[in-house]
Design a protein around this motif. Structure first.
Motif, mmCIF file in Angstrom:
data_model
loop_
_atom_site.group_PDB
_atom_site.id
_atom_site.type_symbol
_atom_site.label_atom_id
_atom_site.label_comp_id
_atom_site.label_asym_id
_atom_site.label_seq_id
_atom_site.Cartn_x
_atom_site.Cartn_y
_atom_site.Cartn_z
ATOM 1 N N LYS A 33 92.241 98.980 29.567
ATOM 2 C CA LYS A 33 92.716 97.646 29.959
ATOM 3 C C LYS A 33 93.586 97.776 31.193
ATOM 4 C CE LYS A 33 92.643 95.262 25.532
ATOM 5 N NZ LYS A 33 91.265 94.889 25.726
ATOM 6 N N LYS A 90 82.554 86.533 32.703
ATOM 7 C CA LYS A 90 83.461 86.557 31.544
ATOM 8 C C LYS A 90 84.460 87.698 31.673
ATOM 9 C CE LYS A 90 79.922 84.708 28.570
ATOM 10 N NZ LYS A 90 78.625 85.194 28.108
ATOM 11 N N ASP A 91 85.711 87.376 31.400
ATOM 12 C CA ASP A 91 86.759 88.380 31.475
ATOM 13 C C ASP A 91 86.654 89.305 30.257
ATOM 14 O OD1 ASP A 91 89.038 89.882 31.511
ATOM 15 O OD2 ASP A 91 90.340 88.243 32.159
ATOM 16 N N LYS A 119 91.947 91.135 36.693
ATOM 17 C CA LYS A 119 90.839 90.705 35.833
ATOM 18 C C LYS A 119 89.581 91.498 36.127
ATOM 19 C CE LYS A 119 91.757 85.817 35.132
ATOM 20 N NZ LYS A 119 91.364 84.500 35.588
ATOM 21 N N VAL A 120 88.769 91.719 35.099
ATOM 22 C CA VAL A 120 87.435 92.290 35.284
ATOM 23 C C VAL A 120 86.445 91.290 34.706
ATOM 24 C CG1 VAL A 120 85.907 94.213 34.804
ATOM 25 C CG2 VAL A 120 88.357 94.623 35.041
ATOM 26 N N LEU A 121 85.619 90.726 35.558
ATOM 27 C CA LEU A 121 84.647 89.738 35.086
ATOM 28 C C LEU A 121 83.250 90.346 35.085
ATOM 29 C CD1 LEU A 121 85.778 86.617 37.193
ATOM 30 C CD2 LEU A 121 86.587 87.312 34.940
ATOM 31 N N ASN A 143 88.477 91.541 29.141
ATOM 32 C CA ASN A 143 89.688 91.912 28.411
ATOM 33 C C ASN A 143 90.210 90.808 27.499
ATOM 34 O OD1 ASN A 143 90.106 94.630 29.369
ATOM 35 N ND2 ASN A 143 90.319 93.648 31.361
ATOM 36 N N THR A 144 89.684 89.590 27.703
ATOM 37 C CA THR A 144 90.135 88.514 26.824
ATOM 38 C C THR A 144 89.005 88.051 25.900
ATOM 39 O OG1 THR A 144 89.607 86.964 28.569
ATOM 40 C CG2 THR A 144 91.893 87.644 28.418
#
Lengths: 263, 257
Positions: free
Chosen positions: B57, B68-69, B62-64, B71-72
């Motif tokens: 993480k 979609k992210d 953000k990683v999309l 990590n969330t």
């Protein structure tokens, strides 16, 4: 002073953190055991073989000697009061209520628990667990669920084997060697062992089985998060030792707690 | 933001204790293309892949993946995203208590309902594609490093992933072996048409495979360009990297007129 506070705080945080992730780990595994699609039965059978079948020899061996020494000690003590006839119930009750579950669990910890921890630890440090996750295969389901089910099934059965062999060992020493009355041996055993004793032993063995596989698997799974540095072969060896020690101590503590609740 | 980009890293930072390794990485990976991340050792190239895979993480950013992210997203969502991934790890990360055959068959067994015969055929096909016929019954410890990488590649590709990650696919291999990996890579990408992300420091050879080259330096992606533009970039950091790894480049236009 500040340094001491720092260290205490850091240690507290670390252990709270560790307790938390072990709790989450257990929750995930239980959830994955219940959730469809089910784990493969062939994996469970393989784990029952590794955890259960391969432990039978050591369980029979330790069980026999435990029963034998119980009879020897019991006979010498009881004969002072002229109640050698009670030797059967002494041996059976000590084994079924206490020594069977505890000693069988300790033997399984040493033999299978350490193996579980080392295996999973090596999978972690060689990125095999990462590889599984990247293949969208949940390690909780693929690796852990079969081990948990196998331990929950094996440990009570091994305890039963331990008890039976122990009672037989006690019979050999008490009756055949020391010369206690054979009829009295069995009569006292039938009379004094109640269902509550057996169910207490059973509850203990199930709890111990869960405890062993939980601690050993979680320790291995989180080897990379160990405070003392969970790297390489040394990290795995250290975490395996600590898993075995923690399991053994927890078994004895839990034994006291269960006994105090059920007695 | 490009509509085609499958993966986007937005200002990703990663800190280990006092050391910040990634200092705001911005990177887009485009569908159907091969993006190569280059950079000196220890710059955190593999970390970038680990962040995209969701194995790590970020401290912030953000990683999309497909918007979609990761990590969330829920565990289920992450699993669905990862179902499109194939990963070749730096050390192959083969399951060492399973045979080569079992390693390649594992994704099929656990993720599909394929029959035993279908699995056997598919695995045999993959092993042939990787020039590994006859090695199916061996254990990872019994085969060479190059073969391990090819087994890892076979395992990564067996479910026809949409995105494949290669973490140092040729590190530790001699020139012949690494050429072999590149050949296999080229062959499979032509056949299967996946998007690929390669982390490598095998410059300039890797440029031949790349559609885009991104340089990671000092915790930041300096630029992401086509190999030609990369080699002639005016960016001083890229220039220095190109000169260091490929030697001085002769540019007729600039030098002669």
């Amino acid at each position: 002073m500040i340094r001491i506070l720092n260290t205490v705080g850091e240690l507290t945080l670390y252990y709270v953190n560790q307790a938390g992730r072990m709790g989450i780990f257990l929750a995930f595994v239980v959830f994955n055991i219940i959730k469809l699609p089910y784990y493969k039965i062939s994996h469970v059978i393989k784990q029952i073989y590794i955890i259960g079948t391969l432990s039978v020899f050591v369980i029979v061996f330790t069980g026999a000697f435990t029963g034998m020494v119980l009879a020897l000690q019991g006979y010498n003590t009881l004969s002072k009061f002229g109640s050698e006839g009670l030797i059967g119930s002494v041996v059976a009750l000590s084994l079924i209520r206490e020594l069977g579950p505890v000693l069988a669990a300790l033997m399984v910890t040493g033999r299978a628990g350490s193996a579980i921890c080392a295996e999973i630890g090596i999978m972690r440090i060689s990125e095999q667990i990462d590889a599984l996750e990247c293949m969208a295969i949940d390690p909780h389901k693929y690796i852990m669920a079969p081990k948990f089910i196998a331990a929950l099934a094996s440990v009570p059965l091994l305890t039963a084997v331990f008890n039976v062999v122990g009672i037989f060992g006690g019979y050999i020493v008490g009756v055949k060697l020391m010369g206690a009355n054979e009829g009295a041996f069995f009569t006292s055993m039938y009379r004094d062992v109640e269902f509550a004793d057996i169910s207490m032993g059973f509850i203990k063995s199930v709890c111990f089985g869960l405890l062993i596989v939980w601690i050993c698997a979680a320790k291995g799974y989180y080897v990379h998060m160990e405070r003392s540095g969970g790297f390489g072969a040394e990290g795995v060896s250290r975490v395996t030792t600590s898993a075995v020690v923690l399991s053994s101590v927890s078994i004895l503590v839990l034994d006291y707690i269960i006994t105090s609740l059920l007695i | 933001m490009n509509a085609q980009s499958m993966i986007q890293m937005i200002d990703v930072r990663k800190r280990f204790g006092a050391q910040e390794v990634l200092k705001g990485v911005n990177l887009s990976i485009f569908e159907g293309k091969t993006t190569v991340i280059v950079g000196e050792s220890g710059q955190g190239k593999s970390l970038i892949i680990k962040h995209i895979l969701g194995l790590m993480k970020p401290t912030s950013g953000k990683v999309l993946v497909n918007g979609k992210d990761i990590n969330t997203i829920s565990r289920k969502g992450l699993k669905e995203i990862r179902a499109n991934f194939g990963v070749l790890f730096q050390h192959a990360a083969l399951f060492d208590s399973m045979t080569v055959f079992e390693n390649v068959a594992l994704p099929l067994r656990e993720r599909t309902k394929a029959s035993e015969e279908e699995i056997r055929n598919k695995v045999a096909e993959m092993l042939t594609l990787m020039d590994l016929e006859g090695s199916g019954e061996k254990y990872p410890a019994q085969i060479s490093g190059g073969m391990k990488k090819r087994v890892g590649l076979a395992r990564a590709l067996v479910l026809n992933p949409k995105i494949v990650f290669f973490d140092e696919p040729t590190t530790g291999l001699d020139i012949a072996k690494s050429n072999e990996i590149y050949r296999v890579f080229f062959r499979t990408q032509t056949k299967l048409g996946y998007t690929s992300v390669i982390v490598s420091h095998d410059v300039p050879k890797i440029f031949k495979l790349a559609d885009y080259v991104a340089l990671l330096y000092n915790g930041v992606i300096q630029d992401c360009l086509s190999p030609e533009d990369f080699q002639t970039s005016e960016n001083p950091v890229i220039r220095e990297f190109v000169e260091k790894t490929m030697g001085h480049i002769y540019e007729s236009e600039r030098m002669e007129g």
